[in-house]
Design an enzyme around this catalytic site. Sequence first.
Site, PDB file in Angstrom:
ATOM      1  CB  VAL A  52      -6.298 -15.643  -1.789  1.00  0.00           C
ATOM      2  CG1 VAL A  52      -4.981 -15.209  -1.308  1.00  0.00           C
ATOM      3  CG2 VAL A  52      -6.495 -15.968  -3.694  1.00  0.00           C
ATOM      4  CE1 TYR A  53      -7.595 -18.669  -6.538  1.00  0.00           C
ATOM      5  CE2 TYR A  53      -7.879 -21.203  -6.883  1.00  0.00           C
ATOM      6  CZ  TYR A  53      -7.075 -20.035  -7.430  1.00  0.00           C
ATOM      7  OH  TYR A  53      -6.493 -20.367  -8.288  1.00  0.00           O
ATOM      8  N   GLY A  54     -12.173 -16.962  -2.705  1.00  0.00           N
ATOM      9  CA  GLY A  54     -13.121 -16.669  -1.628  1.00  0.00           C
ATOM     10  C   GLY A  54     -12.599 -16.400  -0.488  1.00  0.00           C
TER      11      GLY A  54
END
Length: 327
Positions: A52-54
Site C-alpha cells: 500500500v505504500y504509494g
Amino acid sequence: MEQRHLGRTGLRVSRIGLGTLTWGRGTDEHDAADLLKAFWRAGGTLVDTADVYGDGDAEHLLGHLMERLVPRRDMVIATKAGSVPDPDRRFDGSRGHLLAALDASLERLGTDYVDVWQVHAFDAATPLDETLQALDIAVGSGRARYAGVSNFSGWQLAKAATWQLAAPGVRTRLASTQMEYSLLQRGVEREVLPAALDLGVGLLPSSPLGRGVLTGKYRHTVPPDSRGGSEQLSGFVAPYLGDASGRIVDAVATAADGLAATTLQVALAWVRDRPGVVAPIVGARNAQQLREALSVETLSLPDEICQALDDVSAPMHRYPDQDWSTL
C-alpha cells in the site's frame, strides 16, 4: 554494517533497515536511487516496503531500481500485505486476499520471491489460523523465504507465534514483528516485546526517530518543508509535538552535546541497541539524511546515558503489566 539474526532464524540482516513509505509519493526516482545506492554501499541489506505504500508505487520503484542499481542477491526485501483502502474494512487478512496481494507485490518488485513477507495488521474479522495459513503457503511455495507480522498487540503476537510453533516443520515460525518503537513511543515494552523475546520473534522498529521529532527539527518551530509542515503528514507528526515529548527531545539533545553527536544519532542508537531489537527501519527522505542515520554504526551509548534516557522517557507500567507482587 553489523548484521543480526532476524529472530530465532538463520536469516541475517543489517542492523539498520531502509524504509520506503514515501517512495513514489514524496520521494521521486532520483532520490530513491541515491538512497538505495548509499544504503547498499554502506553495507545495508534490509529494505522495508508494503503493497500500500504509494498505492503500490513504492514496490514498483524499488523493483525498477534493483534491476539496474544493486544486485538482488545483496538485498533482503521485506514487504507487507493486508491493509486495504476500504473505510469499512481497513484490514483484510483472508487467505485469498493475502496470497493475491503477494503475487501482485512480486510482479511490481520484479522478483519471484521476497525475503520476508509480513501481515500488515491483525484482522479480527478473519480467523487467525486462516491468516497464518497464507504465510505457510507463501513460504512453502517459495514465494517468501520468511514470514512475520506487523502491528499485532502482545496477545495477538503471542497467539500467532505459539500457533505456528505448535506444528514445527508444517507451519513456518514467525521471524519478525514490525512495530513503532522509539524514545517517544515505548508502548511495545508492556507486552509485545516480552512476547517477542520469549518466542524468538525479532522486532523491527518503525518510526525509530519518533516520526522525525527526535531529530530535533521541531524543537522551536515546524519547518514548512518537513513532514510536520506538510498537509498530508502533519497529522502523523502532531501527536509527538507536545510538552512531554519536548522534554524527552531536550534530554536527547543534552546527551548529544555531551557525546559530540547529533540528536538523531543518539535517538537511533538508543532504540537500535534495546533488547530484542533487530533493525530499526529508517525512512530518510534523501541520501544526506540517510548518511547521518547510517553514521550511527560507530556510536554506542554509555550506560549512564542510556539510563538517563530510559528514566526521562519511561512509560507508566503498573498492574497487570508489572509483577503484582512488586506493587
